[in-house]
Write a protein that holds these residues in place. Structure first.
Motif, PDB file in Angstrom:
ATOM      1  N   ASP A  49     -44.289  43.081  -0.119  1.00 14.69           N
ATOM      2  CA  ASP A  49     -43.384  42.140   0.891  1.00 14.69           C
ATOM      3  C   ASP A  49     -44.394  41.485   1.532  1.00 14.69           C
ATOM      4  N   PHE A  50     -45.530  41.921   2.267  1.00 20.20           N
ATOM      5  CA  PHE A  50     -46.303  41.272   3.069  1.00 20.20           C
ATOM      6  C   PHE A  50     -46.885  39.981   2.691  1.00 20.20           C
ATOM      7  N   TYR A  51     -47.467  40.404   1.263  1.00 15.25           N
ATOM      8  CA  TYR A  51     -48.232  39.360   0.673  1.00 15.25           C
ATOM      9  C   TYR A  51     -47.579  38.297  -0.307  1.00 15.25           C
ATOM     10  N   LYS A  52     -46.089  38.640  -0.340  1.00 14.36           N
ATOM     11  CA  LYS A  52     -45.261  37.721  -1.236  1.00 14.36           C
ATOM     12  C   LYS A  52     -45.559  37.536  -2.706  1.00 14.36           C
ATOM     13  N   THR A  53     -45.859  39.044  -3.158  1.00  7.88           N
ATOM     14  CA  THR A  53     -46.275  39.043  -4.640  1.00  7.88           C
ATOM     15  C   THR A  53     -45.060  39.599  -5.248  1.00  7.88           C
ATOM     16  N   ALA A  61     -51.275  43.130  -3.217  1.00  7.93           N
ATOM     17  CA  ALA A  61     -51.833  42.379  -2.201  1.00  7.93           C
ATOM     18  C   ALA A  61     -52.266  41.123  -2.426  1.00  7.93           C
ATOM     19  N   GLY A  62     -52.131  40.712  -3.953  1.00  2.91           N
ATOM     20  CA  GLY A  62     -52.551  39.594  -4.338  1.00  2.91           C
ATOM     21  C   GLY A  62     -53.954  39.543  -4.040  1.00  2.91           C
ATOM     22  N   PHE A  63     -54.858  40.445  -4.016  1.00  2.00           N
ATOM     23  CA  PHE A  63     -56.388  40.759  -4.319  1.00  2.00           C
ATOM     24  C   PHE A  63     -57.027  40.851  -5.454  1.00  2.00           C
ATOM     25  N   ASP A  64     -58.064  40.250  -5.732  1.00  3.06           N
ATOM     26  CA  ASP A  64     -58.820  40.308  -6.879  1.00  3.06           C
ATOM     27  C   ASP A  64     -59.429  41.838  -6.974  1.00  3.06           C
ATOM     28  N   PHE A  65     -59.297  42.489  -8.099  1.00  2.78           N
ATOM     29  CA  PHE A  65     -59.652  43.697  -8.491  1.00  2.78           C
ATOM     30  C   PHE A  65     -60.756  43.753  -9.315  1.00  2.78           C
ATOM     31  N   ASN A  66     -61.875  44.702  -9.138  1.00  3.20           N
ATOM     32  CA  ASN A  66     -62.928  44.927  -9.886  1.00  3.20           C
ATOM     33  C   ASN A  66     -63.229  46.385 -10.063  1.00  3.20           C
ATOM     34  N   VAL A  67     -63.434  46.927 -11.213  1.00  2.00           N
ATOM     35  CA  VAL A  67     -63.801  48.080 -11.300  1.00  2.00           C
ATOM     36  C   VAL A  67     -65.245  48.368 -10.651  1.00  2.00           C
ATOM     37  N   SER A  68     -65.372  49.605 -10.194  1.00  2.00           N
ATOM     38  CA  SER A  68     -66.446  49.976  -9.644  1.00  2.00           C
ATOM     39  C   SER A  68     -67.249  51.137 -10.615  1.00  2.00           C
ATOM     40  N   VAL A  69     -68.324  51.016 -11.172  1.00  2.00           N
ATOM     41  CA  VAL A  69     -69.004  51.969 -11.568  1.00  2.00           C
ATOM     42  C   VAL A  69     -70.091  52.837 -10.709  1.00  2.00           C
ATOM     43  N   ASP A  70     -70.295  52.297  -9.572  1.00  2.00           N
ATOM     44  CA  ASP A  70     -70.927  52.615  -8.479  1.00  2.00           C
ATOM     45  C   ASP A  70     -72.300  53.401  -8.814  1.00  2.00           C
ATOM     46  N   ASN A  71     -73.094  52.793  -9.754  1.00  2.00           N
ATOM     47  CA  ASN A  71     -74.463  53.149  -9.867  1.00  2.00           C
ATOM     48  C   ASN A  71     -75.372  52.459 -10.482  1.00  2.00           C
ATOM     49  N   MET A 122     -56.723  34.978   4.221  1.00  2.00           N
ATOM     50  CA  MET A 122     -55.663  35.239   3.715  1.00  2.00           C
ATOM     51  C   MET A 122     -55.531  37.057   3.566  1.00  2.00           C
ATOM     52  N   HIS A 123     -56.517  37.485   3.276  1.00  3.73           N
ATOM     53  CA  HIS A 123     -56.570  39.097   3.497  1.00  3.73           C
ATOM     54  C   HIS A 123     -57.462  39.383   4.684  1.00  3.73           C
ATOM     55  N   HIS A 124     -56.858  39.621   5.720  1.00  2.00           N
ATOM     56  CA  HIS A 124     -57.321  40.384   6.899  1.00  2.00           C
ATOM     57  C   HIS A 124     -57.455  41.666   7.003  1.00  2.00           C
ATOM     58  N   ILE A 125     -58.269  42.306   7.455  1.00  2.00           N
ATOM     59  CA  ILE A 125     -58.485  43.566   7.263  1.00  2.00           C
ATOM     60  C   ILE A 125     -57.559  44.402   8.376  1.00  2.00           C
ATOM     61  N   ASP A 126     -57.483  43.819   9.555  1.00  2.00           N
ATOM     62  CA  ASP A 126     -56.650  44.060  10.526  1.00  2.00           C
ATOM     63  C   ASP A 126     -55.094  44.181  10.132  1.00  2.00           C
ATOM     64  N   ASP A 127     -54.649  43.290   9.013  1.00  2.41           N
ATOM     65  CA  ASP A 127     -53.343  43.528   8.791  1.00  2.41           C
ATOM     66  C   ASP A 127     -53.116  44.680   7.751  1.00  2.41           C
ATOM     67  N   LEU A 128     -54.320  44.917   6.953  1.00  2.00           N
ATOM     68  CA  LEU A 128     -54.028  46.146   6.299  1.00  2.00           C
ATOM     69  C   LEU A 128     -54.250  47.401   6.934  1.00  2.00           C
ATOM     70  N   ILE A 129     -55.031  47.326   8.100  1.00  2.00           N
ATOM     71  CA  ILE A 129     -55.101  48.606   8.871  1.00  2.00           C
ATOM     72  C   ILE A 129     -53.586  48.515   9.512  1.00  2.00           C
ATOM     73  N   THR A 130     -52.955  47.762  10.030  1.00  2.00           N
ATOM     74  CA  THR A 130     -51.557  47.808  10.639  1.00  2.00           C
ATOM     75  C   THR A 130     -50.697  48.174   9.727  1.00  2.00           C
ATOM     76  N   ILE A 131     -50.408  47.883   8.577  1.00  2.00           N
ATOM     77  CA  ILE A 131     -49.521  48.063   7.430  1.00  2.00           C
ATOM     78  C   ILE A 131     -49.898  49.705   7.434  1.00  2.00           C
ATOM     79  N   PHE A 132     -50.959  50.078   6.884  1.00  2.00           N
ATOM     80  CA  PHE A 132     -51.265  51.640   6.799  1.00  2.00           C
ATOM     81  C   PHE A 132     -50.743  52.473   7.849  1.00  2.00           C
TER      82      PHE A 132
END
Length: 184
Positions: free
Chosen positions: A159-163, A109-119, A1-11
């Motif tokens: 619009d693209f992900y119908k959210t 985008a209907g994509f799960d989010f998680n905060v990142s403390v990156d440490n 469902m979440h293809h990186i090529d779609d996001l690249i194209t949109i951006f």
């Protein structure tokens, strides 16, 4: 469902002409590289083709103003994994707004989010406290409005992900164990 090529194209469709900026799949660490002699366009480079990394790096680009977008990595310092408590708190202070925008992009985008403390190899801080700060920031942005570039991308992703559009506070829930929430 979440293809990186779609996001690249949109951006790229939204921002390559007006801002001379493209989203680029990198092999290693993410970085923002302004146009230079070897590449005529600005590059938002994300790590290893990961969708979440792309959203995070896009969020940094959306936060950066015109001047910062002329500087490599927007002119910010980056202290790598292994930060002590003071450096980690500095890192989190810089990351609150980009991660709030990343959360909004994820919801659109209907994509799960998680905060990142990156440490992972450094002194740990309270992830829930940081998530609460990010949540407060995203609510403030929902109430006060996003900048034009962010608003454009949020709308196109929705619009693209119908959210559901427009985004609402109800879409930004997070869960913290009660005993930890009371301590936060």
């Amino acid at each position: 469902m979440h293809h990186i090529d779609d996001l690249i194209t949109i951006f790229d469709q939204l921002f390559s002409t007006q801002y001379n900026t493209r989203l680029v799949k990198g092999d290693d660490e993410p970085i923002y590289i302004p146009a230079n002699a070897s590449c005529g366009y600005h590059q938002v480079v994300f790590a290893h083709g990961f969708y979440a990394s792309a959203l995070h790096e896009i969020a940094h680009w959306l936060v950066a103003g015109t001047k910062r977008r002329t500087l490599e990595d927007y002119g910010y310092w980056y202290c790598p994994d292994g930060r002590d408590k003071a450096k980690q708190l500095e890192f989190e202070n810089v990351e609150v707004k980009p991660q709030a925008i990343e959360w909004a992009l994820s919801v659109a985008a209907g994509f799960d989010f998680n905060v990142s403390v990156d440490n992972l190899n450094g002194e740990q801080t309270c992830r829930f406290r940081f998530q609460r700060r990010v949540h407060e920031q995203v609510i403030a942005l929902l109430e006060g409005g996003f900048n034009t570039r962010t608003e454009q991308l949020l709308h196109v992703l929705s619009d693209f992900y119908k959210t559901p559009w427009p985004l609402s506070q109800a879409q930004f829930s997070w869960h913290c164990p009660k005993e930890l929430l009371d301590a936060v």
